[in-house]
Design a protein around this motif. Structure first.
Motif, PDB file in Angstrom:
ATOM      1  N   THR A  37       0.818  -1.215   0.000  1.00 22.07           N
ATOM      2  CA  THR A  37       0.000   0.000   0.000  1.00 22.07           C
ATOM      3  C   THR A  37       0.853   1.267   0.000  1.00 22.07           C
ATOM      4  OG1 THR A  37      -0.148  -0.127   2.414  1.00 22.07           O
ATOM      5  CG2 THR A  37      -1.964  -1.098   1.148  1.00 22.07           C
ATOM      6  N   ARG A  38       2.115   1.129   0.353  1.00 20.03           N
ATOM      7  CA  ARG A  38       3.033   2.276   0.344  1.00 20.03           C
ATOM      8  C   ARG A  38       4.197   2.052  -0.619  1.00 20.03           C
ATOM      9  NH1 ARG A  38       2.124   0.944   5.441  1.00 20.03           N
ATOM     10  NH2 ARG A  38       4.254   0.330   5.862  1.00 20.03           N
ATOM     11  N   ASP A  39       3.957   1.276  -1.668  1.00 17.65           N
ATOM     12  CA  ASP A  39       5.003   0.973  -2.652  1.00 17.65           C
ATOM     13  C   ASP A  39       5.266   2.210  -3.496  1.00 17.65           C
ATOM     14  OD1 ASP A  39       6.573   0.057  -4.800  1.00 17.65           O
ATOM     15  OD2 ASP A  39       5.685  -1.941  -4.685  1.00 17.65           O
ATOM     16  N   SER A  40       6.463   2.774  -3.376  1.00 21.41           N
ATOM     17  CA  SER A  40       6.793   3.986  -4.130  1.00 21.41           C
ATOM     18  C   SER A  40       7.118   3.682  -5.594  1.00 21.41           C
ATOM     19  CB  SER A  40       7.973   4.713  -3.475  1.00 21.41           C
ATOM     20  OG  SER A  40       9.095   3.843  -3.407  1.00 21.41           O
ATOM     21  N   TYR A  41       7.425   2.441  -5.916  1.00 20.01           N
ATOM     22  CA  TYR A  41       7.724   2.054  -7.296  1.00 20.01           C
ATOM     23  C   TYR A  41       6.470   1.651  -8.064  1.00 20.01           C
ATOM     24  CZ  TYR A  41      12.553   1.994  -5.801  1.00 20.01           C
ATOM     25  OH  TYR A  41      13.775   2.349  -5.295  1.00 20.01           O
ATOM     26  N   LEU A  42       5.481   1.145  -7.352  1.00 18.85           N
ATOM     27  CA  LEU A  42       4.242   0.699  -7.993  1.00 18.85           C
ATOM     28  C   LEU A  42       3.053   1.172  -7.158  1.00 18.85           C
ATOM     29  CD1 LEU A  42       3.211  -1.007 -10.420  1.00 18.85           C
ATOM     30  CD2 LEU A  42       3.019  -2.895  -8.819  1.00 18.85           C
ATOM     31  N   PRO A  43       2.664   2.437  -7.340  1.00 17.75           N
ATOM     32  CA  PRO A  43       1.535   2.966  -6.573  1.00 17.75           C
ATOM     33  C   PRO A  43       0.239   2.216  -6.892  1.00 17.75           C
ATOM     34  CG  PRO A  43       2.666   4.720  -7.804  1.00 17.75           C
ATOM     35  CD  PRO A  43       3.247   3.414  -8.239  1.00 17.75           C
ATOM     36  N   ALA A  44      -0.704   2.278  -5.980  1.00 22.29           N
ATOM     37  CA  ALA A  44      -1.984   1.576  -6.141  1.00 22.29           C
ATOM     38  C   ALA A  44      -2.670   1.962  -7.448  1.00 22.29           C
ATOM     39  CB  ALA A  44      -2.891   1.877  -4.951  1.00 22.29           C
ATOM     40  N   GLU A  45      -2.558   3.224  -7.854  1.00 25.37           N
ATOM     41  CA  GLU A  45      -3.201   3.669  -9.099  1.00 25.37           C
ATOM     42  C   GLU A  45      -2.623   2.928 -10.301  1.00 25.37           C
ATOM     43  OE1 GLU A  45      -1.226   6.373  -7.342  1.00 25.37           O
ATOM     44  OE2 GLU A  45      -2.847   6.056  -5.902  1.00 25.37           O
ATOM     45  N   THR A  46      -1.312   2.712 -10.300  1.00 26.52           N
ATOM     46  CA  THR A  46      -0.664   1.999 -11.402  1.00 26.52           C
ATOM     47  C   THR A  46      -1.118   0.548 -11.433  1.00 26.52           C
ATOM     48  OG1 THR A  46       1.249   3.469 -11.222  1.00 26.52           O
ATOM     49  CG2 THR A  46       1.564   1.403 -12.432  1.00 26.52           C
ATOM     50  N   LEU A  47      -1.235  -0.052 -10.267  1.00 22.84           N
ATOM     51  CA  LEU A  47      -1.695  -1.440 -10.189  1.00 22.84           C
ATOM     52  C   LEU A  47      -3.129  -1.551 -10.716  1.00 22.84           C
ATOM     53  CD1 LEU A  47      -0.441  -4.114  -9.078  1.00 22.84           C
ATOM     54  CD2 LEU A  47      -1.909  -3.775  -7.097  1.00 22.84           C
ATOM     55  N   THR A  48      -3.960  -0.590 -10.359  1.00 24.97           N
ATOM     56  CA  THR A  48      -5.341  -0.576 -10.828  1.00 24.97           C
ATOM     57  C   THR A  48      -5.398  -0.393 -12.342  1.00 24.97           C
ATOM     58  OG1 THR A  48      -6.121   0.250  -8.705  1.00 24.97           O
ATOM     59  CG2 THR A  48      -7.578   0.577 -10.586  1.00 24.97           C
ATOM     60  N   GLN A  49      -4.543   0.475 -12.882  1.00 23.43           N
ATOM     61  CA  GLN A  49      -4.493   0.676 -14.337  1.00 23.43           C
ATOM     62  C   GLN A  49      -4.054  -0.603 -15.044  1.00 23.43           C
ATOM     63  OE1 GLN A  49      -1.865   4.017 -14.736  1.00 23.43           O
ATOM     64  NE2 GLN A  49      -3.438   5.509 -14.186  1.00 23.43           N
ATOM     65  N   LEU A  50      -3.082  -1.298 -14.481  1.00 24.36           N
ATOM     66  CA  LEU A  50      -2.631  -2.560 -15.061  1.00 24.36           C
ATOM     67  C   LEU A  50      -3.767  -3.583 -15.038  1.00 24.36           C
ATOM     68  CD1 LEU A  50      -0.509  -4.410 -16.258  1.00 24.36           C
ATOM     69  CD2 LEU A  50       0.384  -4.792 -13.943  1.00 24.36           C
ATOM     70  N   GLY A  51      -4.511  -3.609 -13.959  1.00 23.38           N
ATOM     71  CA  GLY A  51      -5.671  -4.491 -13.878  1.00 23.38           C
ATOM     72  C   GLY A  51      -6.695  -4.166 -14.953  1.00 23.38           C
ATOM     73  N   ALA A  52      -6.895  -2.886 -15.224  1.00 22.50           N
ATOM     74  CA  ALA A  52      -7.843  -2.473 -16.263  1.00 22.50           C
ATOM     75  C   ALA A  52      -7.375  -2.930 -17.645  1.00 22.50           C
ATOM     76  CB  ALA A  52      -8.026  -0.957 -16.229  1.00 22.50           C
ATOM     77  N   VAL A  53      -6.074  -2.863 -17.893  1.00 27.23           N
ATOM     78  CA  VAL A  53      -5.529  -3.329 -19.174  1.00 27.23           C
ATOM     79  C   VAL A  53      -5.730  -4.833 -19.314  1.00 27.23           C
ATOM     80  CG1 VAL A  53      -3.389  -3.650 -20.485  1.00 27.23           C
ATOM     81  CG2 VAL A  53      -3.870  -1.449 -19.418  1.00 27.23           C
ATOM     82  N   LEU A  54      -5.463  -5.567 -18.251  1.00 29.37           N
ATOM     83  CA  LEU A  54      -5.669  -7.018 -18.289  1.00 29.37           C
ATOM     84  C   LEU A  54      -7.138  -7.339 -18.555  1.00 29.37           C
ATOM     85  CD1 LEU A  54      -3.393  -8.110 -15.309  1.00 29.37           C
ATOM     86  CD2 LEU A  54      -2.964  -8.496 -17.741  1.00 29.37           C
ATOM     87  N   ALA A  55      -8.026  -6.645 -17.872  1.00 33.15           N
ATOM     88  CA  ALA A  55      -9.465  -6.876 -18.066  1.00 33.15           C
ATOM     89  C   ALA A  55      -9.880  -6.557 -19.495  1.00 33.15           C
ATOM     90  CB  ALA A  55     -10.264  -6.038 -17.077  1.00 33.15           C
ATOM     91  N   LEU A  56      -9.346  -5.487 -20.044  1.00 31.85           N
ATOM     92  CA  LEU A  56      -9.654  -5.089 -21.419  1.00 31.85           C
ATOM     93  C   LEU A  56      -9.316  -6.207 -22.402  1.00 31.85           C
ATOM     94  CD1 LEU A  56     -10.447  -2.783 -23.435  1.00 31.85           C
ATOM     95  CD2 LEU A  56      -8.024  -2.201 -23.464  1.00 31.85           C
ATOM     96  N   HIS A  57      -8.277  -6.956 -22.088  1.00 32.92           N
ATOM     97  CA  HIS A  57      -7.828  -8.032 -22.973  1.00 32.92           C
ATOM     98  C   HIS A  57      -8.339  -9.407 -22.532  1.00 32.92           C
ATOM     99  CE1 HIS A  57      -5.460  -5.372 -25.419  1.00 32.92           C
ATOM    100  NE2 HIS A  57      -5.033  -4.799 -24.308  1.00 32.92           N
ATOM    101  N   GLY A  58      -9.255  -9.411 -21.583  1.00 31.26           N
ATOM    102  CA  GLY A  58      -9.888 -10.661 -21.177  1.00 31.26           C
ATOM    103  C   GLY A  58      -9.036 -11.561 -20.318  1.00 31.26           C
ATOM    104  N   VAL A  59      -8.020 -10.993 -19.669  1.00 31.89           N
ATOM    105  CA  VAL A  59      -7.146 -11.783 -18.801  1.00 31.89           C
ATOM    106  C   VAL A  59      -7.710 -11.744 -17.377  1.00 31.89           C
ATOM    107  CG1 VAL A  59      -4.818 -12.024 -17.868  1.00 31.89           C
ATOM    108  CG2 VAL A  59      -5.141 -11.264 -20.238  1.00 31.89           C
ATOM    109  N   ARG A  60      -8.002 -12.925 -16.832  1.00 33.07           N
ATOM    110  CA  ARG A  60      -8.489 -12.993 -15.452  1.00 33.07           C
ATOM    111  C   ARG A  60      -7.377 -12.550 -14.512  1.00 33.07           C
ATOM    112  NH1 ARG A  60      -9.835 -18.310 -13.669  1.00 33.07           N
ATOM    113  NH2 ARG A  60      -8.220 -19.009 -15.074  1.00 33.07           N
TER     114      ARG A  60
END
Length: 85
Positions: A37-60
């Motif tokens: 939750t305090r990762d300065s290299y991978l903020p929560a917003e970036t993780l959420t954006q990556l999740g959105a990209v995976l979802a867009l491409h149908g990756v569970r």
């Protein structure tokens, strides 16, 4: 050997990935995105954006957040490994 899941811990899937080929490779393999939750290299917003990209491409996928920074969090690691105390 076929993996049962892909764990991406404190990092990203390369942004230049060719999704036209990668989606078939992910196939039935779910992705677990892990970050502190305090990762300065991978903020929560970036993780959420990556999740959105995976979802867009149908990756569970799932997101796992733990209290801490850019580190290996032992309780989370044990939980993902199925070794709950």
């Amino acid at each position: 050997v076929r993996p049962t899941r892909l764990i991406v811990w404190g990092g990203e899937i390369p942004p230049d990935i060719d999704w036209s080929r990668a989606t078939d490779r992910f196939g039935p393999v779910p992705v677990v995105l892990v970050a502190g939750t305090r990762d300065s290299y991978l903020p929560a917003e970036t993780l959420t954006q990556l999740g959105a990209v995976l979802a867009l491409h149908g990756v569970r996928h799932t997101e796992v957040h733990f209290p801490g920074g850019h580190e290996i969090h032992a309780p989370t690691l044990l939980d993902l490994a199925g070794h709950r105390p």
